[in-house]
Design a protein around this motif. Structure first.
Motif, mmCIF file in Angstrom:
data_model
loop_
_atom_site.group_PDB
_atom_site.id
_atom_site.type_symbol
_atom_site.label_atom_id
_atom_site.label_comp_id
_atom_site.label_asym_id
_atom_site.label_seq_id
_atom_site.Cartn_x
_atom_site.Cartn_y
_atom_site.Cartn_z
ATOM 1 N N MET A 101 20.592 110.791 66.086
ATOM 2 C CA MET A 101 22.218 110.765 66.433
ATOM 3 C C MET A 101 22.901 110.066 65.186
ATOM 4 S SD MET A 101 24.185 110.132 69.942
ATOM 5 C CE MET A 101 24.266 111.430 70.618
ATOM 6 N N ALA A 102 24.060 110.582 64.887
ATOM 7 C CA ALA A 102 24.794 109.977 63.923
ATOM 8 C C ALA A 102 25.704 108.785 64.428
ATOM 9 C CB ALA A 102 25.785 111.101 63.409
ATOM 10 N N LYS A 103 25.772 107.823 63.277
ATOM 11 C CA LYS A 103 26.569 106.536 63.822
ATOM 12 C C LYS A 103 28.101 106.944 63.381
ATOM 13 C CE LYS A 103 23.488 102.528 63.059
ATOM 14 N NZ LYS A 103 23.620 101.432 62.132
ATOM 15 N N LYS A 104 28.790 106.315 64.497
ATOM 16 C CA LYS A 104 30.243 106.333 64.030
ATOM 17 C C LYS A 104 30.583 105.469 63.366
ATOM 18 C CE LYS A 104 33.066 106.236 67.748
ATOM 19 N NZ LYS A 104 33.566 106.145 69.038
ATOM 20 N N LYS A 105 31.436 105.748 61.964
ATOM 21 C CA LYS A 105 31.714 104.930 61.287
ATOM 22 C C LYS A 105 32.979 103.894 61.912
ATOM 23 C CE LYS A 105 33.578 104.505 56.685
ATOM 24 N NZ LYS A 105 34.670 105.310 55.537
ATOM 25 N N SER A 106 33.018 102.823 61.845
ATOM 26 C CA SER A 106 34.005 101.910 62.366
ATOM 27 C C SER A 106 35.026 101.669 61.181
ATOM 28 C CB SER A 106 33.112 100.536 62.518
ATOM 29 O OG SER A 106 32.705 99.646 61.233
ATOM 30 N N LYS A 107 36.080 101.615 61.752
ATOM 31 C CA LYS A 107 37.364 101.415 61.280
ATOM 32 C C LYS A 107 37.381 99.914 60.375
ATOM 33 C CE LYS A 107 41.248 102.706 62.884
ATOM 34 N NZ LYS A 107 42.697 102.783 63.286
ATOM 35 N N GLN A 108 38.023 100.055 59.397
ATOM 36 C CA GLN A 108 38.113 98.596 58.588
ATOM 37 C C GLN A 108 39.579 98.661 58.234
ATOM 38 O OE1 GLN A 108 34.988 99.241 55.508
ATOM 39 N NE2 GLN A 108 33.645 98.128 56.815
ATOM 40 N N ILE A 109 39.920 97.276 57.934
ATOM 41 C CA ILE A 109 41.193 96.992 57.464
ATOM 42 C C ILE A 109 40.723 95.926 56.341
ATOM 43 C CG2 ILE A 109 42.540 97.178 59.670
ATOM 44 C CD1 ILE A 109 42.169 93.934 59.815
ATOM 45 N N ALA A 110 41.787 95.901 55.230
ATOM 46 C CA ALA A 110 41.893 95.057 53.966
ATOM 47 C C ALA A 110 42.986 93.972 54.421
ATOM 48 C CB ALA A 110 42.064 95.953 52.818
ATOM 49 N N VAL A 111 42.594 92.819 54.203
ATOM 50 C CA VAL A 111 43.490 91.797 54.675
ATOM 51 C C VAL A 111 43.481 90.952 53.253
ATOM 52 C CG1 VAL A 111 44.099 89.630 55.926
ATOM 53 C CG2 VAL A 111 42.727 91.655 56.994
ATOM 54 N N THR A 112 44.733 90.633 52.878
ATOM 55 C CA THR A 112 45.206 90.250 51.446
ATOM 56 C C THR A 112 45.968 88.720 51.683
ATOM 57 O OG1 THR A 112 45.274 92.145 50.375
ATOM 58 C CG2 THR A 112 46.146 90.245 49.172
ATOM 59 N N LEU A 113 45.644 87.606 51.181
ATOM 60 C CA LEU A 113 46.355 86.631 51.327
ATOM 61 C C LEU A 113 47.559 86.489 50.224
ATOM 62 C CD1 LEU A 113 46.546 83.854 52.984
ATOM 63 C CD2 LEU A 113 45.054 82.722 51.109
ATOM 64 N N VAL A 114 48.811 86.359 50.908
ATOM 65 C CA VAL A 114 50.025 86.420 49.955
ATOM 66 C C VAL A 114 50.674 85.250 50.136
ATOM 67 C CG1 VAL A 114 50.101 88.992 49.993
ATOM 68 C CG2 VAL A 114 51.396 87.723 51.721
ATOM 69 N N ARG A 115 50.496 84.339 50.708
ATOM 70 C CA ARG A 115 51.235 83.144 51.053
ATOM 71 C C ARG A 115 50.048 81.962 51.231
ATOM 72 N NH1 ARG A 115 55.846 81.474 55.417
ATOM 73 N NH2 ARG A 115 56.127 79.446 54.597
ATOM 74 N N SER A 116 50.537 80.701 50.534
ATOM 75 C CA SER A 116 49.632 79.679 50.548
ATOM 76 C C SER A 116 49.432 79.066 52.165
ATOM 77 C CB SER A 116 49.912 78.627 49.667
ATOM 78 O OG SER A 116 49.083 77.465 49.969
ATOM 79 N N PRO A 117 48.307 78.900 52.354
ATOM 80 C CA PRO A 117 48.124 77.974 53.928
ATOM 81 C C PRO A 117 48.484 76.511 53.717
ATOM 82 C CG PRO A 117 45.879 78.459 53.051
ATOM 83 C CD PRO A 117 46.883 79.286 51.999
ATOM 84 N N ALA A 118 48.667 76.321 52.513
ATOM 85 C CA ALA A 118 49.105 74.733 52.573
ATOM 86 C C ALA A 118 50.356 74.351 53.211
ATOM 87 C CB ALA A 118 49.043 74.209 50.948
ATOM 88 N N GLY A 119 50.327 73.339 54.024
ATOM 89 C CA GLY A 119 51.547 73.021 54.898
ATOM 90 C C GLY A 119 51.406 73.924 56.110
ATOM 91 N N ALA A 120 50.561 74.823 56.189
ATOM 92 C CA ALA A 120 50.672 75.693 57.609
ATOM 93 C C ALA A 120 50.200 74.560 58.666
ATOM 94 C CB ALA A 120 49.920 76.923 57.205
#
Length: 64
Positions: A1-20
């Motif tokens: 039986m074929a495996k279902k391909k799981s959905k994927q997302i690309a996450v890009t950091l665009v703001r520094s976490p310093a001070g968060a």
């Protein structure tokens, strides 16, 4: 039986976490982001979506 391909997302950091808030910095590290403009490809799961939603002001999300 074929495996279902799981959905994927690309996450890009665009703001520094310093001070968060410490919890927000932990989410950034938990997603595997270490530097500005770094992109990681992750499975689209509820836990990953929760972390992304918490730090939505720091990241850019795209379908991978």
């Amino acid at each position: 039986m074929a495996k279902k391909k799981s959905k994927q997302i690309a996450v890009t950091l665009v703001r520094s976490p310093a001070g968060a808030k410490p919890r927000h910095r932990e989410c950034v590290r938990g997603l595997g982001l270490k530097r500005m403009h770094q992109t990681v490809v992750l499975e689209d799961t509820p836990s990953v979506r929760g972390m992304v939603n918490r730090i939505d002001y720091m990241v850019r999300v795209a379908e991978a």
